[in-house]
Design a protein around this motif. Structure first.
Motif, PDB file in Angstrom:
ATOM      1  N   GLN A 286      24.064  11.877 -13.958  1.00 15.29           N
ATOM      2  CA  GLN A 286      23.247  10.672 -14.107  1.00 15.29           C
ATOM      3  C   GLN A 286      22.612  10.313 -12.771  1.00 15.29           C
ATOM      4  OE1 GLN A 286      26.300   8.067 -15.760  1.00 15.29           O
ATOM      5  NE2 GLN A 286      25.248   8.187 -17.731  1.00 15.29           N
ATOM      6  N   LEU A 287      21.344   9.913 -12.852  1.00 19.17           N
ATOM      7  CA  LEU A 287      20.552   9.636 -11.658  1.00 19.17           C
ATOM      8  C   LEU A 287      19.615   8.480 -11.937  1.00 19.17           C
ATOM      9  CD1 LEU A 287      19.010  10.492  -8.953  1.00 19.17           C
ATOM     10  CD2 LEU A 287      17.715  12.035 -10.433  1.00 19.17           C
ATOM     11  N   ILE A 288      19.498   7.585 -10.971  1.00 18.77           N
ATOM     12  CA  ILE A 288      18.464   6.547 -11.013  1.00 18.77           C
ATOM     13  C   ILE A 288      17.679   6.683  -9.719  1.00 18.77           C
ATOM     14  CG2 ILE A 288      17.916   4.098 -11.226  1.00 18.77           C
ATOM     15  CD1 ILE A 288      20.727   3.691 -12.413  1.00 18.77           C
ATOM     16  N   SER A 289      16.386   6.935  -9.846  1.00 19.85           N
ATOM     17  CA  SER A 289      15.504   7.090  -8.691  1.00 19.85           C
ATOM     18  C   SER A 289      14.608   5.865  -8.584  1.00 19.85           C
ATOM     19  CB  SER A 289      14.658   8.356  -8.867  1.00 19.85           C
ATOM     20  OG  SER A 289      13.740   8.476  -7.801  1.00 19.85           O
ATOM     21  N   PHE A 290      14.448   5.360  -7.357  1.00 21.81           N
ATOM     22  CA  PHE A 290      13.643   4.162  -7.115  1.00 21.81           C
ATOM     23  C   PHE A 290      12.429   4.498  -6.260  1.00 21.81           C
ATOM     24  CE2 PHE A 290      18.134   3.100  -7.327  1.00 21.81           C
ATOM     25  CZ  PHE A 290      18.161   2.108  -8.290  1.00 21.81           C
ATOM     26  N   HIS A 291      11.301   3.852  -6.561  1.00 19.41           N
ATOM     27  CA  HIS A 291      10.097   3.983  -5.738  1.00 19.41           C
ATOM     28  C   HIS A 291       9.393   2.633  -5.726  1.00 19.41           C
ATOM     29  CE1 HIS A 291       7.211   5.859  -3.335  1.00 19.41           C
ATOM     30  NE2 HIS A 291       6.523   6.560  -4.224  1.00 19.41           N
ATOM     31  N   SER A 292       8.648   2.372  -4.661  1.00 20.07           N
ATOM     32  CA  SER A 292       8.049   1.056  -4.466  1.00 20.07           C
ATOM     33  C   SER A 292       6.684   1.174  -3.809  1.00 20.07           C
ATOM     34  CB  SER A 292       8.967   0.215  -3.576  1.00 20.07           C
ATOM     35  OG  SER A 292       8.324  -0.925  -3.097  1.00 20.07           O
ATOM     36  N   THR A 293       5.823   0.206  -4.085  1.00 25.43           N
ATOM     37  CA  THR A 293       4.514   0.176  -3.436  1.00 25.43           C
ATOM     38  C   THR A 293       4.566  -0.435  -2.050  1.00 25.43           C
ATOM     39  OG1 THR A 293       3.961  -1.975  -4.369  1.00 25.43           O
ATOM     40  CG2 THR A 293       3.281  -0.044  -5.616  1.00 25.43           C
ATOM     41  N   SER A 294       5.647  -1.105  -1.707  1.00 27.36           N
ATOM     42  CA  SER A 294       5.688  -1.780  -0.410  1.00 27.36           C
ATOM     43  C   SER A 294       6.018  -0.826   0.720  1.00 27.36           C
ATOM     44  CB  SER A 294       6.683  -2.936  -0.442  1.00 27.36           C
ATOM     45  OG  SER A 294       7.978  -2.466  -0.646  1.00 27.36           O
ATOM     46  N   LYS A 295       6.208   0.429   0.424  1.00 28.71           N
ATOM     47  CA  LYS A 295       6.487   1.448   1.433  1.00 28.71           C
ATOM     48  C   LYS A 295       5.553   2.620   1.184  1.00 28.71           C
ATOM     49  CE  LYS A 295      10.196  -0.930   2.562  1.00 28.71           C
ATOM     50  NZ  LYS A 295       9.894  -2.211   2.006  1.00 28.71           N
TER      51      LYS A 295
ATOM     52  N   GLN B 228       1.133  -4.566 -10.070  1.00 28.33           N
ATOM     53  CA  GLN B 228       1.129  -3.549 -11.118  1.00 28.33           C
ATOM     54  C   GLN B 228      -0.017  -2.557 -10.909  1.00 28.33           C
ATOM     55  OE1 GLN B 228       1.676  -5.189 -15.102  1.00 28.33           O
ATOM     56  NE2 GLN B 228       2.821  -6.886 -14.219  1.00 28.33           N
ATOM     57  N   ILE B 229      -1.158  -3.049 -10.432  1.00 23.68           N
ATOM     58  CA  ILE B 229      -2.284  -2.158 -10.119  1.00 23.68           C
ATOM     59  C   ILE B 229      -1.892  -1.213  -8.989  1.00 23.68           C
ATOM     60  CG2 ILE B 229      -4.623  -2.092  -9.142  1.00 23.68           C
ATOM     61  CD1 ILE B 229      -5.149  -4.700 -10.771  1.00 23.68           C
ATOM     62  N   PHE B 230      -1.199  -1.742  -7.975  1.00 30.04           N
ATOM     63  CA  PHE B 230      -0.749  -0.912  -6.864  1.00 30.04           C
ATOM     64  C   PHE B 230       0.171   0.209  -7.352  1.00 30.04           C
ATOM     65  CE2 PHE B 230      -2.711  -3.837  -4.139  1.00 30.04           C
ATOM     66  CZ  PHE B 230      -2.644  -3.389  -2.824  1.00 30.04           C
ATOM     67  N   VAL B 231       1.079  -0.094  -8.273  1.00 34.49           N
ATOM     68  CA  VAL B 231       1.967   0.940  -8.814  1.00 34.49           C
ATOM     69  C   VAL B 231       1.134   2.016  -9.501  1.00 34.49           C
ATOM     70  CG1 VAL B 231       3.775   1.464 -10.508  1.00 34.49           C
ATOM     71  CG2 VAL B 231       3.986  -0.543  -9.049  1.00 34.49           C
ATOM     72  N   GLY B 232       0.158   1.612 -10.294  1.00 37.67           N
ATOM     73  CA  GLY B 232      -0.714   2.573 -10.955  1.00 37.67           C
ATOM     74  C   GLY B 232      -1.435   3.472  -9.970  1.00 37.67           C
ATOM     75  N   LEU B 233      -1.924   2.882  -8.881  1.00 35.99           N
ATOM     76  CA  LEU B 233      -2.600   3.674  -7.855  1.00 35.99           C
ATOM     77  C   LEU B 233      -1.634   4.596  -7.124  1.00 35.99           C
ATOM     78  CD1 LEU B 233      -4.889   0.888  -6.350  1.00 35.99           C
ATOM     79  CD2 LEU B 233      -5.606   2.820  -7.791  1.00 35.99           C
ATOM     80  N   MET B 234      -0.403   4.125  -6.939  1.00 42.79           N
ATOM     81  CA  MET B 234       0.592   4.921  -6.232  1.00 42.79           C
ATOM     82  C   MET B 234       0.966   6.173  -7.029  1.00 42.79           C
ATOM     83  SD  MET B 234       4.411   3.852  -4.962  1.00 42.79           S
ATOM     84  CE  MET B 234       5.035   3.574  -6.622  1.00 42.79           C
ATOM     85  N   VAL B 235       1.141   6.041  -8.332  1.00 36.60           N
ATOM     86  CA  VAL B 235       1.600   7.181  -9.135  1.00 36.60           C
ATOM     87  C   VAL B 235       0.462   8.074  -9.602  1.00 36.60           C
ATOM     88  CG1 VAL B 235       3.690   5.993  -9.884  1.00 36.60           C
ATOM     89  CG2 VAL B 235       1.654   5.883 -11.320  1.00 36.60           C
ATOM     90  N   ARG B 236      -0.769   7.578  -9.528  1.00 44.16           N
ATOM     91  CA  ARG B 236      -1.907   8.389  -9.956  1.00 44.16           C
ATOM     92  C   ARG B 236      -3.086   8.093  -9.048  1.00 44.16           C
ATOM     93  NH1 ARG B 236      -6.311   7.530 -11.768  1.00 44.16           N
ATOM     94  NH2 ARG B 236      -7.636   8.703 -13.130  1.00 44.16           N
TER      95      ARG B 236
END
Length: 179
Positions: free
Chosen positions: A103-112, A153-161
């Protein structure tokens, strides 16, 4: 050693936290080191909490980021050999059976990382190896929490794509993120 000391003193260890790359200097683990951590956790039934928010902050020549999720999947499909030190089962269950149940939980953030906008809050987590019942509980908790604002939420979208190759900003994006 810390796991053994805690276990021997009666502490029920249930998770292992890993920060990769490290903050603030961007030290990054090699794939074999990530495999060792993931294998160790799997062999002891520990959930890996992988803080991977600095994954684009790699400054050392010749180094690259290896996500826990990707390494776990490579270990599971045996395209990456498991480190021999980590394949010893503590309860007699086959290591490869334990690895399939990891089991794994991976975290990612736009503030970094790439966007690095500390004032903009947004992020995501990825769950691997959890039952539908457990995921439903996490979803219930998330549904009762506050979401990041629209800009976050827009930042997350830009970060992942990032921009598609056919978009006008693609070349500039590549130039800016390559440096």
């Amino acid at each position: 050693r810390a796991y053994n000391a805690a276990s021997q003193s009666g502490v029920q260890v249930c998770a292992l936290a890993m920060i990769n790359p490290g903050n603030p200097v961007g030290a990054v683990l090699d794939e074999v080191d990530v495999a060792m951590i993931v294998s160790f956790a799997a062999s002891r039934g520990l959930v890996v909490l992988a803080d991977e928010v600095y994954q684009v902050n790699i400054y050392a020549e010749g180094k690259s980021f290896h996500s826990c999720r990707k390494v776990l999947h490579k270990l599971q499909d045996r395209s990456l050999p498991a480190p021999t030190e980590a394949t010893t089962s503590t309860d007699g269950i086959s290591f490869h059976v334990q690895l399939q149940a990891a089991q794994l939980i991976s975290f990612h953030s736009t503030s970094k990382g790439l966007i690095g906008e500390c004032g903009q809050r947004g992020g995501y987590h990825d769950f691997v190896g959890f039952s539908e019942r457990t995921l439903a509980q996490f979803m219930k908790v998330a549904a009762t929490s506050l979401s990041s604002n629209t800009i976050g939420q827009i930042f997350v979208g830009l970060m992942v794509r990032g921009p598609a190759a056919s978009e006008a900003s693609a070349r500039l994006f590549e130039e800016e993120t390559a440096s």
